[in-house]
Scaffold this motif. Sequence first.
Motif, PDB file in Angstrom:
ATOM      1  N   MET A   1      30.427  10.215  21.869  1.00 36.76           N
ATOM      2  CA  MET A   1      29.368   9.264  21.926  1.00 36.76           C
ATOM      3  C   MET A   1      28.446   9.082  21.026  1.00 36.76           C
ATOM      4  O   MET A   1      27.383   8.438  21.371  1.00 36.76           O
ATOM      5  CB  MET A   1      28.714   9.681  23.688  1.00 36.76           C
ATOM      6  N   ASN A   2      28.461   9.579  20.033  1.00 29.69           N
ATOM      7  CA  ASN A   2      27.779   9.505  18.771  1.00 29.69           C
ATOM      8  C   ASN A   2      28.299   9.737  17.540  1.00 29.69           C
ATOM      9  O   ASN A   2      28.367  10.580  16.769  1.00 29.69           O
ATOM     10  CB  ASN A   2      26.454  10.673  18.923  1.00 29.69           C
ATOM     11  N   ILE A   3      29.150   8.434  17.229  1.00 32.05           N
ATOM     12  CA  ILE A   3      29.886   8.482  16.314  1.00 32.05           C
ATOM     13  C   ILE A   3      29.238   7.470  15.146  1.00 32.05           C
ATOM     14  O   ILE A   3      28.989   6.503  15.352  1.00 32.05           O
ATOM     15  CB  ILE A   3      31.490   7.937  16.366  1.00 32.05           C
ATOM     16  N   ASP A   4      29.158   7.805  13.700  1.00 36.47           N
ATOM     17  CA  ASP A   4      28.577   7.101  12.920  1.00 36.47           C
ATOM     18  C   ASP A   4      29.620   6.100  12.428  1.00 36.47           C
ATOM     19  O   ASP A   4      30.741   6.363  12.137  1.00 36.47           O
ATOM     20  CB  ASP A   4      28.324   7.856  11.618  1.00 36.47           C
ATOM     21  N   ASP A   5      29.022   4.980  12.081  1.00 32.89           N
ATOM     22  CA  ASP A   5      30.050   3.625  11.819  1.00 32.89           C
ATOM     23  C   ASP A   5      28.963   2.818  10.806  1.00 32.89           C
ATOM     24  O   ASP A   5      28.875   1.821  10.685  1.00 32.89           O
ATOM     25  CB  ASP A   5      30.239   2.884  13.004  1.00 32.89           C
TER      26      ASP A   5
ATOM     27  N   GLY B   1      25.415   0.629  13.448  1.00 30.34           N
ATOM     28  CA  GLY B   1      25.558   1.877  12.730  1.00 30.34           C
ATOM     29  C   GLY B   1      26.106   3.187  13.542  1.00 30.34           C
ATOM     30  O   GLY B   1      26.408   4.316  13.155  1.00 30.34           O
ATOM     31  N   LYS B   2      26.276   2.860  14.951  1.00 27.86           N
ATOM     32  CA  LYS B   2      26.843   3.935  15.887  1.00 27.86           C
ATOM     33  C   LYS B   2      28.179   3.296  16.539  1.00 27.86           C
ATOM     34  O   LYS B   2      28.112   2.090  16.702  1.00 27.86           O
ATOM     35  CB  LYS B   2      25.732   4.136  16.697  1.00 27.86           C
ATOM     36  N   PHE B   3      29.040   4.331  16.796  1.00 29.99           N
ATOM     37  CA  PHE B   3      29.999   3.778  17.747  1.00 29.99           C
ATOM     38  C   PHE B   3      30.375   4.776  18.836  1.00 29.99           C
ATOM     39  O   PHE B   3      30.034   5.903  18.568  1.00 29.99           O
ATOM     40  CB  PHE B   3      31.567   4.158  16.667  1.00 29.99           C
ATOM     41  N   THR B   4      30.417   4.526  20.170  1.00 29.35           N
ATOM     42  CA  THR B   4      30.556   5.347  21.151  1.00 29.35           C
ATOM     43  C   THR B   4      32.086   5.126  21.865  1.00 29.35           C
ATOM     44  O   THR B   4      32.765   4.100  21.628  1.00 29.35           O
ATOM     45  CB  THR B   4      29.784   5.284  22.339  1.00 29.35           C
ATOM     46  N   PHE B   5      32.804   6.364  22.317  1.00 27.32           N
ATOM     47  CA  PHE B   5      34.109   6.236  23.082  1.00 27.32           C
ATOM     48  C   PHE B   5      33.843   6.383  24.548  1.00 27.32           C
ATOM     49  O   PHE B   5      34.129   7.594  24.700  1.00 27.32           O
ATOM     50  CB  PHE B   5      35.111   7.065  22.398  1.00 27.32           C
TER      51      PHE B   5
END
Length: 452
Positions: free
Chosen positions: A376-380, A396-400
Motif C-alpha cells: 500500500m506504499n510503493i514508490d512510483d 509518486g505513489k502506487f497502491t495495490f
Amino acid sequence: MTLRAILASVALCAITASAHAEQTFPAKLAGHAYFPAMTLIAPPADAPRDAWTSGKFTGKTRNEKPMTAPGDVGAAYGSHPTGLSLPFLGQPVQGMSGFAMNLAEDGSIYTLTDNGFGAKANSADALLFFHKMKPDFAGGKVERLDSIFLHDPDHKVPFRIAYEGTESRYLTGADFDPESIQVLNNEVWIGDEFGPYLIHATLDGKVLAVHPTKLNGKPLLGPDTPGVTVPASAGKDFQAQRSGGYEGMALQPGTNLLWAMLEKPLYSESGQPEGKALTVLTFDPAKNDWTGDSYKFPLGEGATNIGDFNFIDDTRALVIERDAGEGNASLECKADSTDKSACYPMPAKVKRIVLVDTAQIDQDGAMRRIGSIDLMNIDDPDGKSIKEIVKNDPDGKFTFPFQTIEDVIKIDDTHILVADDNNLPFSGGREIGKAAHNEFILLEVADFLSAK
C-alpha cells in the motif's frame, strides 16, 4: 526488584526486540500490466454442455439466462456493483491464485485460476484450469499463451466429482479449490483449500494422484472434506477452517520438498482458532508422502491470512500476508456514514510481502520473519502505473488495494512479480463500480531480496 534492575531489564528487552525487529523495506514500481477482468474462453470441446455457461448457481436458485444477475462486492464492502452480470457464456479466466516458481521453457509463468465463484455450492459449472501467461510491461498487457483444464480420466480423485458420469471427467469448483501451483520434473502440483488436498497432475492436466493431508500422522480435515458430515464440531471433527486450506505452497530448491501453508490458523480442541500462526507442512514428491515435519508462519500485526508462498533461494521465501480489506484507504467511509455508494467501508490496509527464513526456526516451530514491503506504499517516481486504471493514488505513489493478492515470485536478484485474484465478478478494489482486473506488477526490491 529494584528500579535500576527493572530499567535494566526493560532496556535489555528493548535491545533484544530491536535486534530481531522486522524491517520494512522500500519498493519501487518497475512495471504494471493487466489481464482484463471480463475474459472468457470456451471449455474443451468434449466438456459437458453444462460447462458452456458458468455461474448458473451463484444466486438462490438456478439461473440459465446469461448476463442477467448483476455482480456486486457484497454488503461488507458497500454492495458496490461491479458492472458485470452472471451467468457467463464460457469459462472466466479470472482469479490468478498462485504462481509456480519454475518458469515454462518459453519463459512464461504458470499460474492458476481459483475454484470459480468462491464456494463449493456455487461452482459446479466452473471448470478448473491453469495457464501459461507472460506479462508485457512495455505494452501494459498480459498475454495468455495456453490454458490447461484438469481432468480425471483414471478415477484418481477419491470422491464423487460433479461430472462423475461423463467420459471426459473434467474437474470443477465443486470438487476442489485450487490456490497454489508448482511445476517439478514436467509435472504439476496443486494445493487445494477444500480438503485440504495436494493434486498431482501432468502438464496436460491429467490427474495422477490426490493426496489427503496428514498432520502429526493423523488426517487433517476441513468442514468441506468429503466424509465430514453435519453436525460436526470444530477442533474435534475437523481442524482446518472453511476456505482455510492450502493458499500457498512453495517448492524448495535443492530438496524439492513442497512446503504447503494453510491460509488460516487451525482450530484447537476448544473450537477456537489456535492463535495467530499458520501451519506449514512438508511433502516429498519423490516419496509421494508427507515428511511428518511441520512449522509455523507467524502472522504480522493486522494480518488475517496469506495469499502465496514461494522460495527465493534454498531457505528464504516470500509470503503474501493480508487483511480482508478492499479499496484505497483515501476513500474510506466515515464512521457515521450511511451512504456507502462512493466510499469503502473496509478499505485495504494490511497488504505485505514478507521475507522469511525457513532455516531459522524458534522453539515454537515458527520460521523467522526477516522483513517486509508494504504493497500500500510503493514508490512510483517514474510513473510506471497505468493511469486509466489507477485513479486514486497520490503522485509518486502506487497502491495495490485488492482483497485477495495471491501471487508472488522472484524474477531476479532485484525484482519480484506480484498479482491479484479479482474474484470475478465480486471484487472491485481499484475503482468503485467496476470489476477489478488481474493486475501484474513488477517491483524493484533489491535491498529486500538481499536481506538476511
